[in-house]
Write an enzyme that holds these catalytic residues in place. Structure first.
Site, PDB file in Angstrom:
ATOM      1  N   LYS A 123       0.767  -1.059  -0.046  1.00 25.24           N
ATOM      2  CA  LYS A 123      -0.015  -0.098  -0.123  1.00 25.24           C
ATOM      3  C   LYS A 123       0.646   1.458   0.061  1.00 25.24           C
ATOM      4  O   LYS A 123       0.647   2.190  -0.792  1.00 25.24           O
ATOM      5  CB  LYS A 123      -0.847  -0.020   1.455  1.00 25.24           C
ATOM      6  CG  LYS A 123      -1.449   1.475   1.594  1.00 25.24           C
ATOM      7  CD  LYS A 123      -2.316   1.281   2.859  1.00 25.24           C
ATOM      8  CE  LYS A 123      -1.575   1.438   4.125  1.00 25.24           C
ATOM      9  NZ  LYS A 123      -1.272   2.911   4.520  1.00 25.24           N
ATOM     10  N   ASN A 124       2.023   1.242   0.967  1.00 27.59           N
ATOM     11  CA  ASN A 124       2.640   2.556   0.910  1.00 27.59           C
ATOM     12  C   ASN A 124       3.995   2.722  -0.208  1.00 27.59           C
ATOM     13  O   ASN A 124       4.532   3.598   0.066  1.00 27.59           O
ATOM     14  CB  ASN A 124       3.445   2.722   2.424  1.00 27.59           C
ATOM     15  CG  ASN A 124       2.114   2.649   3.547  1.00 27.59           C
ATOM     16  OD1 ASN A 124       1.169   2.917   3.197  1.00 27.59           O
ATOM     17  ND2 ASN A 124       2.631   2.505   4.596  1.00 27.59           N
ATOM     18  N   CYS A 160      -4.812  12.757  12.558  1.00 29.01           N
ATOM     19  CA  CYS A 160      -5.604  11.336  12.498  1.00 29.01           C
ATOM     20  C   CYS A 160      -5.404  10.601  13.839  1.00 29.01           C
ATOM     21  O   CYS A 160      -4.926  11.367  14.606  1.00 29.01           O
ATOM     22  CB  CYS A 160      -4.979  10.667  11.313  1.00 29.01           C
ATOM     23  SG  CYS A 160      -3.409   9.717  11.367  1.00 29.01           S
ATOM     24  N   ARG A 194       0.365  14.770  12.507  1.00 33.11           N
ATOM     25  CA  ARG A 194       1.253  14.462  11.260  1.00 33.11           C
ATOM     26  C   ARG A 194       1.167  15.681  10.382  1.00 33.11           C
ATOM     27  O   ARG A 194       0.540  15.890   9.572  1.00 33.11           O
ATOM     28  CB  ARG A 194       0.174  13.267  10.439  1.00 33.11           C
ATOM     29  CG  ARG A 194       0.159  12.095  11.561  1.00 33.11           C
ATOM     30  CD  ARG A 194      -0.504  10.830  10.818  1.00 33.11           C
ATOM     31  NE  ARG A 194       0.371  10.442   9.638  1.00 33.11           N
ATOM     32  CZ  ARG A 194      -0.042   9.344   8.921  1.00 33.11           C
ATOM     33  NH1 ARG A 194      -1.166   8.620   9.362  1.00 33.11           N
ATOM     34  NH2 ARG A 194       0.613   8.877   8.000  1.00 33.11           N
ATOM     35  N   ASP A 198       4.769   0.745  11.959  1.00 31.13           N
ATOM     36  CA  ASP A 198       3.450   0.008  11.457  1.00 31.13           C
ATOM     37  C   ASP A 198       3.158  -1.279  11.976  1.00 31.13           C
ATOM     38  O   ASP A 198       2.312  -1.915  11.780  1.00 31.13           O
ATOM     39  CB  ASP A 198       3.452   0.178   9.960  1.00 31.13           C
ATOM     40  CG  ASP A 198       3.369   1.468   9.492  1.00 31.13           C
ATOM     41  OD1 ASP A 198       3.525   1.722   7.948  1.00 31.13           O
ATOM     42  OD2 ASP A 198       3.077   2.552  10.021  1.00 31.13           O
ATOM     43  N   ARG A 206      -8.915  -0.665   4.554  1.00 27.43           N
ATOM     44  CA  ARG A 206      -8.182   0.636   3.788  1.00 27.43           C
ATOM     45  C   ARG A 206      -6.836  -0.322   3.401  1.00 27.43           C
ATOM     46  O   ARG A 206      -6.189   0.030   2.504  1.00 27.43           O
ATOM     47  CB  ARG A 206      -7.789   1.659   4.567  1.00 27.43           C
ATOM     48  CG  ARG A 206      -9.184   2.350   4.791  1.00 27.43           C
ATOM     49  CD  ARG A 206      -8.924   3.642   5.634  1.00 27.43           C
ATOM     50  NE  ARG A 206      -7.421   4.187   5.090  1.00 27.43           N
ATOM     51  CZ  ARG A 206      -6.758   5.158   5.668  1.00 27.43           C
ATOM     52  NH1 ARG A 206      -7.207   5.639   7.015  1.00 27.43           N
ATOM     53  NH2 ARG A 206      -5.571   5.610   5.067  1.00 27.43           N
TER      54      ARG A 206
HETATM   55  C1  EPZ Z   1       4.238   6.864   6.154  1.00 30.31           C
HETATM   56  O1  EPZ Z   1       3.572   7.994   6.608  1.00 30.31           O
HETATM   57  C2  EPZ Z   1       3.284   5.638   5.956  1.00 30.31           C
HETATM   58  N1  EPZ Z   1       2.287   5.935   5.095  1.00 30.31           N
HETATM   59  C3  EPZ Z   1       3.060   5.154   7.464  1.00 30.31           C
HETATM   60  O2  EPZ Z   1       2.246   4.101   7.150  1.00 30.31           O
HETATM   61  C4  EPZ Z   1       4.062   4.864   8.166  1.00 30.31           C
HETATM   62  O3  EPZ Z   1       3.877   4.738   9.480  1.00 30.31           O
HETATM   63  C5  EPZ Z   1       5.151   6.222   8.284  1.00 30.31           C
HETATM   64  O4  EPZ Z   1       5.510   6.600   6.699  1.00 30.31           O
HETATM   65  C6  EPZ Z   1       6.340   5.926   9.000  1.00 30.31           C
HETATM   66  O5  EPZ Z   1       6.962   4.961   8.342  1.00 30.31           O
HETATM   67  C7  EPZ Z   1       2.420   5.901   3.850  1.00 30.31           C
HETATM   68  O6  EPZ Z   1       3.576   5.731   3.033  1.00 30.31           O
HETATM   69  C8  EPZ Z   1       0.752   6.439   3.022  1.00 30.31           C
HETATM   70  P1  EPZ Z   1       6.449  10.375   8.299  1.00 30.31           P
HETATM   71  P2  EPZ Z   1       4.137   9.422   6.664  1.00 30.31           P
HETATM   72  O7  EPZ Z   1       6.491  11.555   7.388  1.00 30.31           O
HETATM   73  O8  EPZ Z   1       4.964   9.742   5.551  1.00 30.31           O
HETATM   74  C9  EPZ Z   1       6.426  13.481  11.509  1.00 30.31           C
HETATM   75  C10 EPZ Z   1       0.293   3.025   7.713  1.00 30.31           C
HETATM   76  O9  EPZ Z   1      -0.035   2.348   8.740  1.00 30.31           O
HETATM   77  N2  EPZ Z   1       6.401  14.374  10.326  1.00 30.31           N
HETATM   78  O10 EPZ Z   1       7.618   9.426   8.136  1.00 30.31           O
HETATM   79  O11 EPZ Z   1       2.966  10.380   6.951  1.00 30.31           O
HETATM   80  C11 EPZ Z   1       5.134  12.921  11.728  1.00 30.31           C
HETATM   81  O12 EPZ Z   1       4.382  13.894  12.300  1.00 30.31           O
HETATM   82  C12 EPZ Z   1       0.820   4.108   7.620  1.00 30.31           C
HETATM   83  O13 EPZ Z   1       0.302   2.225   6.554  1.00 30.31           O
HETATM   84  C13 EPZ Z   1       6.695  15.871  10.616  1.00 30.31           C
HETATM   85  O14 EPZ Z   1       7.045  16.247  11.772  1.00 30.31           O
HETATM   86  O15 EPZ Z   1       5.182   9.323   7.809  1.00 30.31           O
HETATM   87  C14 EPZ Z   1       5.559  11.454  12.272  1.00 30.31           C
HETATM   88  O16 EPZ Z   1       5.670  11.799  13.616  1.00 30.31           O
HETATM   89  C15 EPZ Z   1       0.681   4.927   8.851  1.00 30.31           C
HETATM   90  N3  EPZ Z   1       6.650  16.947   9.737  1.00 30.31           N
HETATM   91  C16 EPZ Z   1       6.988  11.277  11.787  1.00 30.31           C
HETATM   92  O17 EPZ Z   1       7.352  12.460  11.161  1.00 30.31           O
HETATM   93  C17 EPZ Z   1       6.447  16.307   8.238  1.00 30.31           C
HETATM   94  O18 EPZ Z   1       6.404  17.309   7.605  1.00 30.31           O
HETATM   95  C18 EPZ Z   1       6.708  10.178  10.685  1.00 30.31           C
HETATM   96  O19 EPZ Z   1       6.182  10.643   9.696  1.00 30.31           O
HETATM   97  C19 EPZ Z   1       6.443  14.962   8.059  1.00 30.31           C
HETATM   98  C20 EPZ Z   1       6.263  14.245   9.245  1.00 30.31           C
END
Ligand code: EPZ
Length: 422
Positions: free
Chosen positions: A23-24, A119, A124, A308, A400
Site C-alpha cells: 500500500k505504501n 488522524c 502528522r 506500522d 483500507r
Molecule cells: C508513512 O507515513 C506511511 N504512510 C505510514 O504508514 C508510516 O507509519 C510512516 O510513513 C512511517 O513509516 C504512507 O506511506 C502512505 P512520516 P508518513 O512523514 O509519510 C513527523 C500505515 O499504517 N513529520 O515518516 O506520513 C510525523 O508527524 C501508515 O500504513 C513531521 O513532523 O510518515 C511523524 O511523527 C500509518 N513533519 C513522523 O514524522 C512532516 O512534514 C513520521 O512521519 C512529516 C512528518
C-alpha cells in the site's frame, strides 16, 4: 453500511499465504504518475480502498485510470492533467493524497491541496514537505485550510530533513525530478518504498541516485515518459501475517515477500522464541512448539522496528511469558489499541511513549472498535487467540490497508465472519 468482524477463537494457523503489493509503495507511485504526460501501467496493485481513493483523486485532476482488479494492474494516463487543485472531500479520505503536491507543482507550476488534518495516530504535520518545496523556490501560501504552492520552475536545492520523513522524502524527490538542476536530500528516509518510488521515476526517464541511503541526489530532467512498474510486496502485511502465525502457534509459509524488507520483524520474532526461516520459496514461520517469551521493541525509521508493526507486536506480547516494553518513537499517539486490548484481558500500562505489557495466559472475547488501520489489525490478531468470540467494529479502517484480511486468515484456519453492524 458499516461492517464488523465476528471472530471465534481458532487453532494454529497453517498453510501458505501470498503477500500483496505494498500500500505504501503504490500510493506514492500513483502520485508520481502525475509527473509524466505519457501513460503508465502499475502492477502488483493491492485491492484496497486507499488505492481507490488515490485513483479518484487523479481522475478529479483530469487524469484517467483503468484498474483491472483481477490482474492487479492500473493503467493511468495524465496527458490531460487540467486541474491543480485537489478537492477537500477526496484529500480528507486519504492522508497520502498530500503526495500529489510535489508532482503537481513540478508538472503544472501550481498545486492547491487541503492541509491534511491529523488522524488517530497523531498530528502528522507536513512542514518538512513544504520546507523542501520552498527550498526549491516554491511560493507557499496558507488560506482556508489549503496550502497553495506555486513555482515558475522549481530549482534544485540542498535540503536537510530534520526527521527522515517518508512522505517528505517522497514529495521532494518527485518535485525534484522535473526541477532545474540537482537536488540533494540529506537525512532522507531509507524505507523500501522510497527505493521503489525512485525506481519508478528512473524507469520513467528521471534521474534519482542514492535512494535507500540517507542522501539522495536527483538531477532534474526536462520531461518524463510512460513506464510499466510493479510495486514491491507489502512488508507490513507480511509482518502482520508473521505475527498471526506466531500468536496462534501456527506453521505458515509466506510467499511473494522480500525477506530483507521484513528483517526487523524476523529478528524480533526469533528473539521471542519463534522459528522463522528464509527459504527460496518464501518465509516460513513455525511456532507450533514454542513458548512465546517477552521482548522489548522500540519503533524507529527503517531499518529499525517499523512503527506500522508496533500494535500487532503488542498483541503478541500480551500473550508472551514475562514483561515487555513497547516504545513508540515515530508517532506521538499510536497506542490506540491499548484500551481495547485491556478490555480483552491484556495487562498494559502506558508510561509516556512506552507501554509496559505483562503477558497473560488468556485473553477474552468482547466487543471492541478499530480506531485506525494497524490498531485494528492488532485487535484481529488478539481475537484469534481469545477464549471466546470477539466482535470488531470500525473495520473500514482495516479494509483500507489489508485486502480481505478476514478471508485470507480464514484460508489459514481462522474463523472470522463479516456482518453488517446493527
Ligand atoms: C508513512 O507515513 C506511511 N504512510 C505510514 O504508514 C508510516 O507509519 C510512516 O510513513 C512511517 O513509516 C504512507 O506511506 C502512505 P512520516 P508518513 O512523514 O509519510 C513527523 C500505515 O499504517 N513529520 O515518516 O506520513 C510525523 O508527524 C501508515 O500504513 C513531521 O513532523 O510518515 C511523524 O511523527 C500509518 N513533519 C513522523 O514524522 C512532516 O512534514 C513520521 O512521519 C512529516 C512528518
Amino acid at each position: 453500511m458499516a461492517e464488523k468482524f465476528i471472530i471465534h477463537p481458532c487453532g494454529p494457523l497453517k498453510g501458505e499465504i501470498g503477500i500483496g503489493g505494498a500500500k505504501n509503495a503504490v500510493l506514492p507511485v500513483l502520485a508520481g504518475s502525475l509527473l509524466t504526460g505519457q501513460p503508465c501501467v502499475i502492477s502488483n496493485v493491492p485491492n484496497l480502498s486507499d488505492v481507490e481513493y488515490m485513483c479518484e483523486l487523479v481522475e478529479s485532476l483530469g487524469g484517467f485510470t483503468a484498474w483491472n482488479r483481477n490482474q492487479g494492474t492500473i493503467s493511468i494516463d495524465t496527458s490531460r492533467l487540467t486541474k491543480c487543485e485537489a478537492a477537500y472531500e477526496l484529500v480528507g479520505k486519504l492522508r497520502a493524497s498530500f503526495l500529489i503536491t510535489g508532482p503537481l507543482l513540478a508538472r503544472l507550476g501550481r498545486a492547491r491541496v487541503p492541509l491534511p488534518g491529523g488522524c488517530a495516530i497523531g498530528s502528522r504535520p507536513v512542514d518538512l514537505h513544504l520546507k523542501g518545496l520552498a527550498a526549491m523556490g516554491a511560493e507557499i501560501e496558507y488560506a482556508h485550510g489549503y496550502v497553495e504552492a506555486t513555482a515558475q520552475k522549481l530549482q534544485g536545492a540542498k535540503i536537510y530533513l530534520d526527521f527522515p520523513s517518508v512522505g517528505a522524502t517522497e514529495n521532494i524527490m518527485m518535485a525534484a525530478a522535473l526541477a532545474q538542476g540537482q537536488t540533494i536530500i540529506e537525512n532522507a528516509a531509507v524505507e523500501p518504498e522510497i527505493v521503489d518510488l525512485a525506481n519508478f521515476i528512473n524507469t520513467a526517464g528521471g534521474d534519482v541516485r542514492g535512494a535507500g541511503t540517507d542522501t539522495i541526489k536527483i538531477n532534474g530532467v526536462k520531461d518524463m515518459k510512460g513506464t510499466h512498474h510493479s510495486v514491491i510486496p507489502d512488508r507490513i502485511e507480511a509482518g502482520t501475517f508473521m505475527v498471526a502465525a506466531a500468536l496462534t502457534r501456527g506453521d505458515v509459509m509466506l510467499t511473494n515477500v522480500m525477506a530483507d524488507h521484513v528483517k526487523p520483524v524476523t529478528a524480533k520474532l526469533k528473539e521471542v522464541n519463534v522459528n522463522v526461516n528464509e527459504t527460496p520459496h518464501g518465509i516460513h514461520v513455525k511456532a507450533d512448539n514454542c513458548e512465546l517469551i517477552a521482548a522489548d521493541i522500540k519503533t524507529l525509521p527503517y531499518p529499525g522496528f517499523p512503527t506500522d508493526m508496533q500494535a500487532q507486536f503488542m498483541s503478541l506480547m500480551a500473550k508472551a511469558k514475562g514483561t515487555s516494553v513497547v516504545t513508540e518513537t515515530v508517532f506521538e499517539n499510536r497506542f490506540m489499541q491499548v484500551g481495547e486490548l485491556k478490555r480483552m484481558g491484556a495487562i498494559i500500562k502506558i508510561e509516556s511513549r512506552s507501554a509496559i505489557i505483562e503477558g497473560v495466559d488468556k485473553l477474552t472475547g468482547t466487543q471492541v472498535c478499530a480506531s485506525d488501520l494497524r490498531a485494528g489489525a492488532a485487535l484481529v490478531l488478539a481475537a484469534l487467540v481469545a477464549e471466546d468470540t470477539t466482535e470488531i467494529s470500525g473495520i473500514t479502517h482495516i479494509d483500507r490497508g489489508y485486502h480481505l484480511l478476514d478471508e485470507r486468515l480464514n484460508e489459514l484456519g481462522a474463523c472470522i465472519g463479516r456482518a453488517i453492524e446493527a
